[in-house]
Design an enzyme around this catalytic site. Structure first.
Site: not given
Length: 500
Positions: A131-133
């Site tokens: 998962t990204d920021k």
């Protein structure tokens, strides 16, 4: 003749009788020997010398999926976390990440050694979804080898984690289990206010409520993503001919609206085999642009083609990983009597409670206080929704500007430029320019007593840079009050004014 035949027959008969008698004797002897050996075998079974061997064999026959407590075992660990304040899940030294918090908690509880904390690859550590920021997860899974020597293992780990990160449960897995490679599908959810789909001419307020017709239009456009497509325009760093750009979307749909704290929201759910960086956010961003009327559906057809298309990227606050699917693994190992199926349905209430308290509340508060989606909607008109122009690397822009500087300096030496733009050199090697600018890579600005002077780096004024240093990326400054923009430099590059 007859006498000879009769004599030979009689000899054969005698030999046959002798052989039958010998067989009868051997059978009788075998029976007697067996009767004599039976009590001896019983004595040997009861002998004390064989007792340790029998006890040892009984100790080795352990129950399935159990073993020595001091040995590390491969597990699949279920995680739930809110991405607020974290730079994604993947560990990155110097940044606050989910994996850094998890590994620190495992080390603190002595479930992994320091060596594995420093190098997680040594314990076969792998995340199922990256998962990204700012992106959250309700059911992410990591696989690793760790000790299982504590009765309250989950509670001990959670005691060392912040409230927005929780270990829900773990399952024993096969030695070769990989949470990423053996995951057959992933389901993501995106929560957004409904005014994101309002028409362009519609005045947006918190009281906006979506209509059934708009929801049908949203679902119709989302259906266009289903199937296998080339999603190179929905990520970054992947070429159109890269096989990894082709992804399979199983389903994509919009749920029914609901009101929370005065704002109406909807949840979009997408299921696919795998997703790339920014993949889901760009699919949602383009869908919103089409629904609102910024572009037509033909943009989506262009996006499947090899040309680079300008596709907007929706905010990451509303995105969350909901579920991971291990159907193939469960079918093969879940019912063999030795391994556990990766089925987390018994923890649905715990996951739903965590989602409401930490993830959904964060999304609502972000929209109420920061207007994340509303601000992003104000940037859609900057996008072209068309084929992008050729992108010029920034170092090549600097090279273009450096060549322009050389041409300008050559004109200065020939006297073709006004003397007010000329350069005066002193004996000490210090260069002074009346417009307070320097050529690329030749000098640096030093401020003393509120005045700026130019200090030479050792390059003489009449020296030139050789053409074979085209790979350098000097930090240049404009030689006029109106610097050349990136678009102007890109235009020069496209016209082919300079050779590289």
């Amino acid at each position: 003749m007859l006498r000879r035949l009769s004599a030979s027959l009689s000899r054969i008969i005698r030999k046959t009788r002798n052989m039958e008698e010998a067989l009868d004797l051997s059978k009788h002897a075998t029976r007697e020997q067996g009767m004599e050996k039976r009590p001896l075998e019983k004595v040997e079974e009861d002998s004390p010398e064989e007792e340790p061997a029998q006890k040892k064999s009984k100790q080795e026959q352990v129950a399935p999926m159990q073993g020595r407590a001091d040995r590390k075992r491969k597990v699949a660990m279920l995680l739930a976390y809110c991405g607020k304040g974290y730079y994604g899940i993947q560990r990155n030294r110097g940044f606050n990440t989910i994996e850094e918090e998890l590994l620190t908690a495992l080390l603190k509880n002595e479930l992994i050694p320091q060596e594995h904390f420093d190098c997680p690859q040594k314990m076969s550590f792998q995340r199922a979804a990256r998962t990204d920021k700012g992106v959250s997860a309700v059911g992410n899974v990591v696989s690793l080898k760790m000790l299982l020597n504590q009765d309250t293992l989950v509670d001990n780990i959670n005691a060392s984690l912040p409230p927005q990160i929780r270990v829900i449960a773990y399952r024993r897995a096969t030695k070769a289990f990989n949470s990423k490679n053996q995951c057959g599908g992933r389901t993501y959810a995106y929560m957004t206010p409904t005014y994101a789909f309002a028409p362009l001419k519609k005045f947006i307020t918190a009281e906006y409520r979506i209509t059934d017709d708009i929801i049908k239009e949203v679902n119709r456009i989302l259906t266009m993503y289903k199937g296998t497509h080339n999603f190179h325009n929905f990520t970054s760093g992947i070429k159109p001919n890269d096989p990894s750009a082709k992804r399979y979307i199983i389903s994509f749909e919009c749920g029914q609206p609901f009101v929370t704290e005065g704002i109406e929201f909807v949840i979009l759910r997408v299921k696919g085999q795998s997703f790339m960086l920014h993949h889901i956010r760009k699919m949602i961003g383009l869908m919103i642009a089409i629904v609102k009327g910024y572009c037509g559906e033909e943009v989506m057809d262009k996006a499947w083609q090899p040309d680079k298309v300008d596709v907007p990227k929706a905010p990451g606050v509303g995105l969350m990983l909901e579920q991971l699917h291990y159907d193939g693994y469960n079918k093969r190992f879940g019912k063999d009597g030795m391994h556990e199926a990766l089925d987390w349905s018994e923890y649905e209430e715990v996951l739903e409670k965590f989602k409401k308290e930490h993830i959904l509340s964060h999304i609502v508060q972000s929209e109420k206080e920061e207007s994340v989606m509303l601000k992003w909607l104000g940037t859609l008109h900057f996008h072209k929704f068309d084929i992008k122009d050729e992108e010029v690397p920034r170092w090549k822009m600097f090279k273009i500007y450096g060549d322009l500087k050389k041409e300008t300096e050559g004109k200065n030496q020939d006297g073709n430029r006004d003397s007010s733009d000329s350069t005066d050199c002193t004996d000490s090697g210090t260069t002074e320019k009346k417009d307070d600018t320097v050529a690329a890579g030749d000098a640096e600005v030093i401020t003393e007593d509120d005045s700026e002077t130019i200090k030479s780096r050792g390059t003489k004024p009449d020296e030139t840079v050789s053409e074979d240093k085209s790979e350098t990326k000097p930090d240049v400054k404009p030689d006029s009050t109106e610097p050349m923009t990136d678009s102007a430099l890109s235009e020069l590059w496209r016209k082919g004014s300079h050779q590289f």
